[in-house]
Design a protein around this motif. Sequence first.
Motif, PDB file in Angstrom:
ATOM      1  N   LYS A   1      12.763  -3.393 -18.893  1.00 43.90           N
ATOM      2  CA  LYS A   1      12.629  -3.777 -20.301  1.00 43.90           C
ATOM      3  C   LYS A   1      12.162  -5.220 -20.458  1.00 43.90           C
ATOM      4  N   TYR A   2      12.389  -6.068 -19.457  1.00 41.19           N
ATOM      5  CA  TYR A   2      12.012  -7.472 -19.563  1.00 41.19           C
ATOM      6  C   TYR A   2      10.543  -7.727 -19.238  1.00 41.19           C
ATOM      7  N   VAL A   3       9.933  -6.866 -18.431  1.00 39.83           N
ATOM      8  CA  VAL A   3       8.537  -7.096 -18.040  1.00 39.83           C
ATOM      9  C   VAL A   3       7.604  -6.003 -18.519  1.00 39.83           C
ATOM     10  N   GLY A   4       8.151  -4.888 -18.985  1.00 39.42           N
ATOM     11  CA  GLY A   4       7.327  -3.771 -19.436  1.00 39.42           C
ATOM     12  C   GLY A   4       7.096  -2.767 -18.319  1.00 39.42           C
ATOM     13  N   VAL A   5       6.721  -1.580 -18.707  1.00 47.40           N
ATOM     14  CA  VAL A   5       6.525  -0.486 -17.764  1.00 47.40           C
ATOM     15  C   VAL A   5       5.383  -0.782 -16.789  1.00 47.40           C
ATOM     16  N   ALA A   6       4.259  -1.270 -17.298  1.00 54.01           N
ATOM     17  CA  ALA A   6       3.090  -1.495 -16.436  1.00 54.01           C
ATOM     18  C   ALA A   6       3.378  -2.531 -15.363  1.00 54.01           C
ATOM     19  N   THR A   7       3.956  -3.653 -15.745  1.00 53.51           N
ATOM     20  CA  THR A   7       4.239  -4.698 -14.758  1.00 53.51           C
ATOM     21  C   THR A   7       5.314  -4.237 -13.785  1.00 53.51           C
ATOM     22  N   PHE A   8       6.362  -3.591 -14.283  1.00 54.35           N
ATOM     23  CA  PHE A   8       7.407  -3.094 -13.394  1.00 54.35           C
ATOM     24  C   PHE A   8       6.805  -2.181 -12.337  1.00 54.35           C
ATOM     25  N   ASN A   9       6.031  -1.181 -12.774  1.00 54.45           N
ATOM     26  CA  ASN A   9       5.433  -0.249 -11.819  1.00 54.45           C
ATOM     27  C   ASN A   9       4.432  -0.928 -10.895  1.00 54.45           C
ATOM     28  N   ALA A  10       3.688  -1.894 -11.408  1.00 54.85           N
ATOM     29  CA  ALA A  10       2.714  -2.595 -10.570  1.00 54.85           C
ATOM     30  C   ALA A  10       3.412  -3.355  -9.446  1.00 54.85           C
ATOM     31  N   VAL A  11       4.500  -4.040  -9.770  1.00 55.95           N
ATOM     32  CA  VAL A  11       5.240  -4.772  -8.741  1.00 55.95           C
ATOM     33  C   VAL A  11       5.857  -3.797  -7.741  1.00 55.95           C
ATOM     34  N   VAL A  12       6.382  -2.679  -8.234  1.00 56.59           N
ATOM     35  CA  VAL A  12       6.920  -1.656  -7.337  1.00 56.59           C
ATOM     36  C   VAL A  12       5.828  -1.155  -6.400  1.00 56.59           C
ATOM     37  N   ILE A  13       4.637  -0.918  -6.938  1.00 55.33           N
ATOM     38  CA  ILE A  13       3.526  -0.421  -6.119  1.00 55.33           C
ATOM     39  C   ILE A  13       3.164  -1.428  -5.025  1.00 55.33           C
ATOM     40  N   VAL A  14       3.139  -2.713  -5.362  1.00 56.96           N
ATOM     41  CA  VAL A  14       2.819  -3.722  -4.344  1.00 56.96           C
ATOM     42  C   VAL A  14       3.867  -3.722  -3.239  1.00 56.96           C
ATOM     43  N   SER A  15       5.134  -3.690  -3.627  1.00 60.93           N
ATOM     44  CA  SER A  15       6.175  -3.705  -2.591  1.00 60.93           C
ATOM     45  C   SER A  15       6.122  -2.432  -1.753  1.00 60.93           C
ATOM     46  N   GLU A  16       5.888  -1.294  -2.401  1.00 56.75           N
ATOM     47  CA  GLU A  16       5.746  -0.040  -1.653  1.00 56.75           C
ATOM     48  C   GLU A  16       4.569  -0.114  -0.689  1.00 56.75           C
ATOM     49  N   MET A  17       3.457  -0.663  -1.169  1.00 55.09           N
ATOM     50  CA  MET A  17       2.248  -0.726  -0.361  1.00 55.09           C
ATOM     51  C   MET A  17       2.439  -1.634   0.856  1.00 55.09           C
ATOM     52  N   LEU A  18       3.054  -2.783   0.666  1.00 49.67           N
ATOM     53  CA  LEU A  18       3.224  -3.712   1.778  1.00 49.67           C
ATOM     54  C   LEU A  18       4.161  -3.142   2.846  1.00 49.67           C
ATOM     55  N   VAL A  19       5.255  -2.532   2.415  1.00 45.00           N
ATOM     56  CA  VAL A  19       6.156  -1.895   3.382  1.00 45.00           C
ATOM     57  C   VAL A  19       5.449  -0.717   4.050  1.00 45.00           C
ATOM     58  N   ALA A  20       4.694   0.052   3.278  1.00 47.65           N
ATOM     59  CA  ALA A  20       3.978   1.206   3.828  1.00 47.65           C
ATOM     60  C   ALA A  20       2.924   0.794   4.851  1.00 47.65           C
ATOM     61  N   LEU A  21       2.250  -0.329   4.615  1.00 51.91           N
ATOM     62  CA  LEU A  21       1.265  -0.810   5.598  1.00 51.91           C
ATOM     63  C   LEU A  21       1.925  -1.066   6.948  1.00 51.91           C
ATOM     64  N   VAL A  22       3.089  -1.678   6.927  1.00 51.40           N
ATOM     65  CA  VAL A  22       3.819  -1.936   8.179  1.00 51.40           C
ATOM     66  C   VAL A  22       4.279  -0.620   8.802  1.00 51.40           C
ATOM     67  N   MET A  23       4.818   0.280   7.960  1.00 47.70           N
ATOM     68  CA  MET A  23       5.273   1.580   8.478  1.00 47.70           C
ATOM     69  C   MET A  23       4.117   2.357   9.107  1.00 47.70           C
ATOM     70  N   ASP A  24       2.966   2.369   8.433  1.00 46.74           N
ATOM     71  CA  ASP A  24       1.788   3.053   8.992  1.00 46.74           C
ATOM     72  C   ASP A  24       1.345   2.417  10.297  1.00 46.74           C
ATOM     73  N   ASP A  25       1.273   1.092  10.307  1.00 52.33           N
ATOM     74  CA  ASP A  25       0.794   0.383  11.488  1.00 52.33           C
ATOM     75  C   ASP A  25       1.679   0.653  12.703  1.00 52.33           C
ATOM     76  N   LEU A  26       2.974   0.743  12.472  1.00 55.63           N
ATOM     77  CA  LEU A  26       3.916   0.969  13.570  1.00 55.63           C
ATOM     78  C   LEU A  26       4.237   2.441  13.791  1.00 55.63           C
ATOM     79  N   GLY A  27       3.737   3.307  12.905  1.00 49.86           N
ATOM     80  CA  GLY A  27       4.016   4.732  13.027  1.00 49.86           C
ATOM     81  C   GLY A  27       5.499   5.039  12.893  1.00 49.86           C
ATOM     82  N   LEU A  28       6.151   4.397  11.933  1.00 47.85           N
ATOM     83  CA  LEU A  28       7.599   4.534  11.772  1.00 47.85           C
ATOM     84  C   LEU A  28       7.992   5.799  11.025  1.00 47.85           C
TER      85      LEU A  28
END
Length: 174
Positions: free
Chosen positions: A99-126
């Motif tokens: 509610k403090y940042v709005g739906v778009a910003t909340f989801n965008a930040v979630v997507i970035v964090s998901e993407m960065l963790v996913a890049l490491v997971m993919d790279d290491l085949g975790l």
Amino acid sequence: MAVVSLGLVFLFILVSGGLRSIEVGCQNTQKIYVQNTWLCAVFSYAVALAGFLIFLAVSRLVSESPLPTLEDVRQMPWWAPFGGLIGGVAVVGMITVAKYVGVATFNAVVIVSEMLVALVMDDLGLMGFATREMTLPRLLAAGLITAAVYLMASDSTKQEPAPRTAESAERVSR
């Protein structure tokens, strides 16, 4: 994988992503009425559990969907069942801060964090995923997406959220 099948996979991902934004709205509205973050999370997971139990029952009736053996469950890594609890952190985030940042910003930040963790997971085949190298194009794409999220987030803090009440939520539902 055939082009049509791959297209259906991406369509499913797009629909799932769009539903995440609607989920944020549901969680925000629920918090207005219930007023307790933890009770909101319990309600959300109770409804999800009931829904998936119905889906499980229907799938058992219409197909030969397999059930695990006790040995399958014993061989499962200890951390595997914690996915729902980890997902619950996202639900609590939706309830408390979106509610403090709005739906778009909340989801965008979630997507970035998901993407960065996913890049490491993919790279290491975790966690059972095939290895996909962290190449320069993938890193560049991650950087561009992160920059876009920074622009969205820096613009979203300019407005103070309107006070949320049950009456204001009721106007939205009409």
